[in-house]
Design a protein around this motif. Structure first.
Motif, PDB file in Angstrom:
ATOM      1  N   GLY A  67       0.706  -0.994   0.167  1.00 28.90           N
ATOM      2  CA  GLY A  67      -0.017  -0.042   0.162  1.00 28.90           C
ATOM      3  C   GLY A  67       0.938   1.337  -0.025  1.00 28.90           C
ATOM      4  N   TYR A  68       2.168   1.164   0.029  1.00 29.70           N
ATOM      5  CA  TYR A  68       3.025   2.153   0.019  1.00 29.70           C
ATOM      6  C   TYR A  68       2.927   2.807  -1.426  1.00 29.70           C
ATOM      7  N   LEU A  69       2.338   2.381  -2.452  1.00 28.02           N
ATOM      8  CA  LEU A  69       2.224   3.140  -3.704  1.00 28.02           C
ATOM      9  C   LEU A  69       0.865   2.995  -4.121  1.00 28.02           C
ATOM     10  N   HIS A  70      -0.196   2.920  -2.979  1.00 25.72           N
ATOM     11  CA  HIS A  70      -1.478   2.848  -3.292  1.00 25.72           C
ATOM     12  C   HIS A  70      -2.039   4.094  -4.015  1.00 25.72           C
ATOM     13  N   ARG A  71      -2.213   3.980  -5.274  1.00 27.92           N
ATOM     14  CA  ARG A  71      -2.374   5.434  -6.021  1.00 27.92           C
ATOM     15  C   ARG A  71      -3.966   5.835  -6.330  1.00 27.92           C
ATOM     16  N   ASN A  72      -4.812   4.894  -5.698  1.00 22.83           N
ATOM     17  CA  ASN A  72      -6.215   5.040  -5.633  1.00 22.83           C
ATOM     18  C   ASN A  72      -6.600   4.803  -7.257  1.00 22.83           C
ATOM     19  N   HIS A  73      -6.076   3.883  -7.987  1.00 22.44           N
ATOM     20  CA  HIS A  73      -6.356   3.531  -9.317  1.00 22.44           C
ATOM     21  C   HIS A  73      -7.960   3.310  -9.724  1.00 22.44           C
TER      22      HIS A  73
ATOM     23  N   ILE B 205     -10.085   6.793  -8.926  1.00 27.27           N
ATOM     24  CA  ILE B 205      -9.912   7.457 -10.270  1.00 27.27           C
ATOM     25  C   ILE B 205     -10.617   6.996 -11.272  1.00 27.27           C
TER      26      ILE B 205
END
Lengths: 212, 572, 205
Positions: free
Chosen positions: B245-251, B254
């Protein structure tokens, strides 16, 4: 035999090491800092070191390469800027991260919107270089730039002045595309003119028929 | 879709008869029984995808499951509906352990509780985060409008930076009487609490306690911002949990706001090493919804691009894997050299080295530019076979590599299926399951190639299978570049805004990392109502913990390297 | 490597000693030393990290600029190349890493995400650019910047180092080196300086 695999691997490394020098000799000093040398180092026959000595030599970017968007303007006869953009807003609608802000200009007399942008802002630090704006622009106005050397000491936001670049620049970076688009534009214009002529001819014929 | 006889479940299992939907609706109380029967009697041994949909207008959540048989064939979709205010579904973790992370994700992002799940913690966000973001009534700090395009962009440019207007986020919902000074972050405790502890006392009365070690999120061998929390006995792994989750970009959030086309460049950034495969999966899903065909030439170009993507991805994976083993950078340099040549082709054809954004619904963005086909031919007939062999010679027999990898990080065939591993990880464990064969999409049924499979299930096999797959991809490419016809590359006129018929669709492709699936729900508007990605990097990690148990800590890195994750896809 | 400027102090050197002595200024030699050995932190966040690896690899090879020694430990690094989306979950770690780096330290925001949030800016777990957390020296636009664009940015950084005067640098002055307060993961990301405002707001509610 234990170690055979290791030796085999080292052989590969040794061959690669030697390749650079052999290639150097073969190219007799032309391996670096020449266009042919660079093309050779990026081809299927490349051997040995294939480093591009940026910034002294730069990899040529292909025509389709896209970086940040810019706006194309046509040059008028006395060098005036004829912006192709009509502020139709399609690019700002299609933009996936919504990084394009456009303000439609108002006619100074009537205060009615006209087909020209008074403000055009692209937040380059949001832009994802996807090229959808250029793909769907019906006026061949917004295009993707090839210039990638735009690092700076602050955040990058492009306004109308930063965005406008002449059509000659566009023709230079994307010759195939611009020729195709120019042909399409010409064809559309001719079709329009032909349609108009046909309509006029029809009207004239009708008028002639009436007078008979 | 095949129809199965579920009459013995009576009214608890019904065919989903909504327009545009497929599969079965199962009532929550019969779910476990149904799933058990599905696995043991009907042969659906592989539960691929679990996700939730928030049907807010109908006041309910729907949990959607996709199951397959590993012997091949179409998917079976089944769904469970629960009331929104009492969102509880029995967990399927006992029947299909591969559901573990996916159920945790559904809990994290949608707030659906899976009863019986032993470790139902947040997975992408942190423990203590307020709200469940994928619920339709949840708004983030920079919320502007429900759907794009936003009105502030045109015709009046109201340019502001979102962060300037949100000193600490107008939409951030803090709990009542929230006092930041008294806030104690609880995430770490929950994580360490979930790791089994042990404590032993030997004869002399000496107490031995567990040792907890964290690798990451900043660690050179975790392939990005990935974190591993492990309890150790000396150097031996007793228990290991991946933390992501350290790169959870809310793909997905969005994605539900974007129009269908706008999602295309976002899919590039999922598995950023293989953007064209992601494009492929997403285009397939939307084309299913739109029910449109793709012209012949475009299909060929799609296959060529997808296979080139697989090659460069595997090259990179091998290079980075050797880095992890300690062969610092020499193999990587060799692998990246070949990858660069493939990227040159991508740049020439699509305009970008990595973020290709090349596929369109019903075709492609543009045709192959002049000279590019020749370049591809140069690579696939000459350079790549040569260099793959060189890579093989360079590494495969290396004694150090072999002693580090042979027999280590073992994943049995049963476990690989059970944990829903996909792609090379599954095939290295002896399951010849490749979607290109099992449920052919596009024009893969026309090519002659073998499904690469290895049987030992160890790290070495997961390495060598990637070389096998490169060779098979070259085979496909050699056929494709010879057969490619002239013609159109797009069905109909390219459009940037379209109405998509209501319904659901699941498009899946065999990505380089495994099964990449896109689950889409359309409500007939211009934006997907639900957009979910079945990410192979994410789900392959389910088996990571079990694979590492009993290994030395130094081998964990090798196991991780052999799974080949990309954080953009793991965390989305 | 550029050493042209090194031996040109800006005034005439007599002909009889030309070629026998090297005259330079402290600034020049100090900056030359630093700019030619900028060691980046081995720290990749997202997509841009792959381009960073490509830049470190054979084809673009930033060891030509003295940057090949990528350090996994912040204690030995001079440059933090923020290569990718900064998420809220990662924010405390990034600040901690920055605080652990010794002075002189530089930060390059590589790509749109690190510069200003990028395409994922609107997301609930994304920080709008790493400059919301730590000071940034060079911004490289692009999504992702190509390796050549990255090197262009690194050259910009070298130019910035060249322009520094050792007397004015913050690491030789007292009191300027306070660590950056580490944000907290609460219901959302909480910056330390926002705490009073949040307290005020929750009291009103």
């Amino acid at each position: 035999m234990y170690g055979k695999g290791l030796l085999k691997g080292l052989g590969v490394t040794l061959k690669r090491f030697a390749d650079t020098y052999l290639d150097d000799i073969k190219w007799m000093g032309k391996r670096y800092y020449t266009a042919e040398g660079l093309a050779h180092r990026s081809s299927k026959d490349a051997k040995g070191i294939f480093t591009v000595q940026y910034p002294e030599e730069k990899l040529p970017v292909p025509e389709e390469f896209r970086y940040v968007p810019f706006l194309v303007y046509d040059e008028g006869e006395d060098g005036e800027i004829l912006n192709r953009c009509t502020a139709c807003g399609i690019c700002s609608k299609v933009c996936p991260p919504q990084c394009i802000w456009i303000e439609r200009a108002l006619d100074p007399k009537t205060q009615r919107p006209i087909q020209e942008p008074s403000q055009f802002i692209i937040d380059v630090d949001i832009c994802m270089n996807c090229g959808l704006c250029a793909e769907f622009c019906p006026f061949d106005s917004i295009k993707m730039d090839h210039d990638y050397e735009i690092a700076s000491y602050g955040r990058t936001v492009h306004h109308l002045d930063d965005l406008l670049k002449p059509a000659s620049y566009y023709d230079e970076i994307r010759p195939v595309n611009s020729t195709r688009e120019a042909a399409a534009r010409k064809e559309a214009e001719e079709a329009k003119a032909a349609k108009k002529a046909a309509r006029e001819a029809k009207a004239a014929a009708r008028a002639a028929a009436k007078t008979d | 879709m095949t129809t199965l006889d579920f009459s013995r479940f009576g009214t608890s299992v019904a065919v989903d008869e909504r327009e545009g939907y497929e599969g079965y609706l199962v009532s929550a109380d019969k779910l476990v029984e149904f799933a058990t029967a599905l696995r043991d009697e009907y042969g659906y041994d592989y539960l691929s995808s679990v996700t939730g949909v928030d049907y807010i207008a109908e006041e309910k959540f729907e949990v959607v499951y996709h199951a397959y048989k590993t012997i091949g064939g179409a998917e079976l979709v089944f769904k469970v509906q629960v009331a929104r205010d009492k969102a509880e579904v029995p967990s399927l973790i006992d029947i299909y352990p591969g559901a573990d992370f996916q159920e945790r994700e559904a809990w994290d992002l949608l707030g659906i509780k899976f009863t019986g799940h032993p470790d139902l913690r947040r997975i992408l966000l942190w423990e203590g985060f307020e709200g469940h973001p994928l619920r339709k009534d949840w708004q983030e700090a920079y919320y502007e409008e429900d759907i794009k395009p936003f009105k502030s962009r045109w015709p009046k440019a109201e340019y502001t930076r979102a962060e300037a207007q949100n000193p600490y986020g107008a939409n951030v919902k803090y709990p009542d009487q929230f006092d930041p000074e008294k806030w104690v972050p609880e995430g770490e405790d929950a994580l360490y609490g979930s790791l089994a502890k042990y404590e032993t006392t030997d004869e002399s009365g000496l107490k031995t306690d567990h040792l907890t070690v964290n690798l990451g999120p900043q660690h050179p061998s975790t392939h990005g911002v990935f974190r591993i929390a492990a309890t150790l006995d000396g150097e031996t792994i007793m228990n290991l949990k991946p933390v992501m989750g350290y790169l959870h970009r809310n793909h997905e959030k969005i994605g539900e706001r974007n129009t269908y086309l706008q999602n295309m460049p976002f899919t590039d950034r999922l598995d950023y090493l293989s953007s064209l495969s992601n494009n492929f999966g997403y285009a397939l899903a939307v084309e299913k919804l739109l029910n449109i065909e793709v012209p012949e030439r475009a299909e060929y170009i799609r296959v060529i691009m997808a296979e080139l993507t697989r090659i460069q991805n595997h090259l990179f994976a091998i290079g980075m894997f050797l880095n992890d083993l300690g062969a610092f950078f020499t193999p990587s340099l060799y692998a990246i050299e070949e990858r660069e040549l493939v990227l040159d082709i991508f740049e020439m054809v699509t305009g970008s080295r990595m973020m290709c954004n090349y596929f369109r619904f019903g075709g492609l963005a543009r045709d192959l530019p002049a000279g590019s086909l020749q370049k591809i031919k140069d690579l696939v007939f000459d350079r790549l076979p040569r260099k793959t062999d060189e890579m093989d010679r360079f590494l495969s027999e290396n004694e150090i590599l072999r002693s580090r990898t042979v027999g280590q990080g073992y994943l049995s065939t049963e476990d690989a299926i059970k944990y829903a591993s996909a792609g090379p990880v599954l095939r290295a464990s002896g399951v010849p399951y490749d979607i290109r064969r099992a449920a052919p999409y596009s024009i893969y049924d026309r090519f002659d190639f073998n499904v690469a499979v290895r049987y030992n299930g160890d790290i070495y096999d997961r390495y060598i299978i990637r070389l096998d797959e490169i060779r098979e991809s070259i085979k496909i490419l050699q056929q494709a570049v010879e057969q490619i016809p002239e013609g159109e590359i797009q069905t109909g006129k390219p459009r940037y805004q379209m109405k998509v018929p209501a319904g659901e669709a699941y498009g899946r492709v065999e990505g380089p990392k495994g099964e990449l699936g896109f689950y889409l729900v359309s409500d007939g508007k211009g934006n997907p109502y639900r957009y979910h990605v079945r990410a192979p990097s994410f789900i392959n990690l389910t088996a990571f913990g079990p694979m590492c148990k009993g290994l030395k800590i130094a081998d964990v890195v090798a196991v991780l390297g052999s799974i080949d994750i990309v954080l953009g896809e793991t965390d989305r | 490597m550029e050493t042209k400027g090194l031996n040109s102090p800006g005034y005439e050197i007599p002909d009889d000693v030309k070629g026998a002595v090297a005259i330079t200024t402290i600034d020049r030699i100090y900056n030359w030393g630093r700019r030619s050995s900028v060691w980046p932190l081995m720290f990749g966040l997202a997509c841009c990290a792959i381009e960073m690896i490509a830049t470190a690899a054979g084809r673009y090879d930033f060891s030509r600029f003295g940057m090949e020694v990528m350090r996994p430990s912040p204690r030995q690094a001079d440059l933090m190349l923020v290569s990718g989306t900064v998420t809220k979950k990662m924010a405390p770690t990034i600040v901690r890493l920055y605080n652990q780096m010794p002075e002189p330290k530089y930060v390059v925001a590589m790509g749109a995400c690190a510069s200003g949030g990028g395409p994922f800016k609107e997301g609930y777990n994304v920080v709008s650019g790493v400059d919301k957390l730590i000071p940034v020296d060079v911004y490289i636009p692009g999504c992702p910047p190509t390796p050549q664009a990255l090197i262009n940015g690194l050259i910009k950084l070298q130019e910035k180092i060249d322009g520094q005067h050792w007397k004015d640098t913050r690491w030789y002055r007292e009191g300027d080196l306070a660590a950056i307060p580490i944000p907290m993961l609460g219901p959302d990301l909480i910056y330390q300086e926002q705490i009073p405002a949040i307290k005020e707001a929750s009291k009103e509610a």
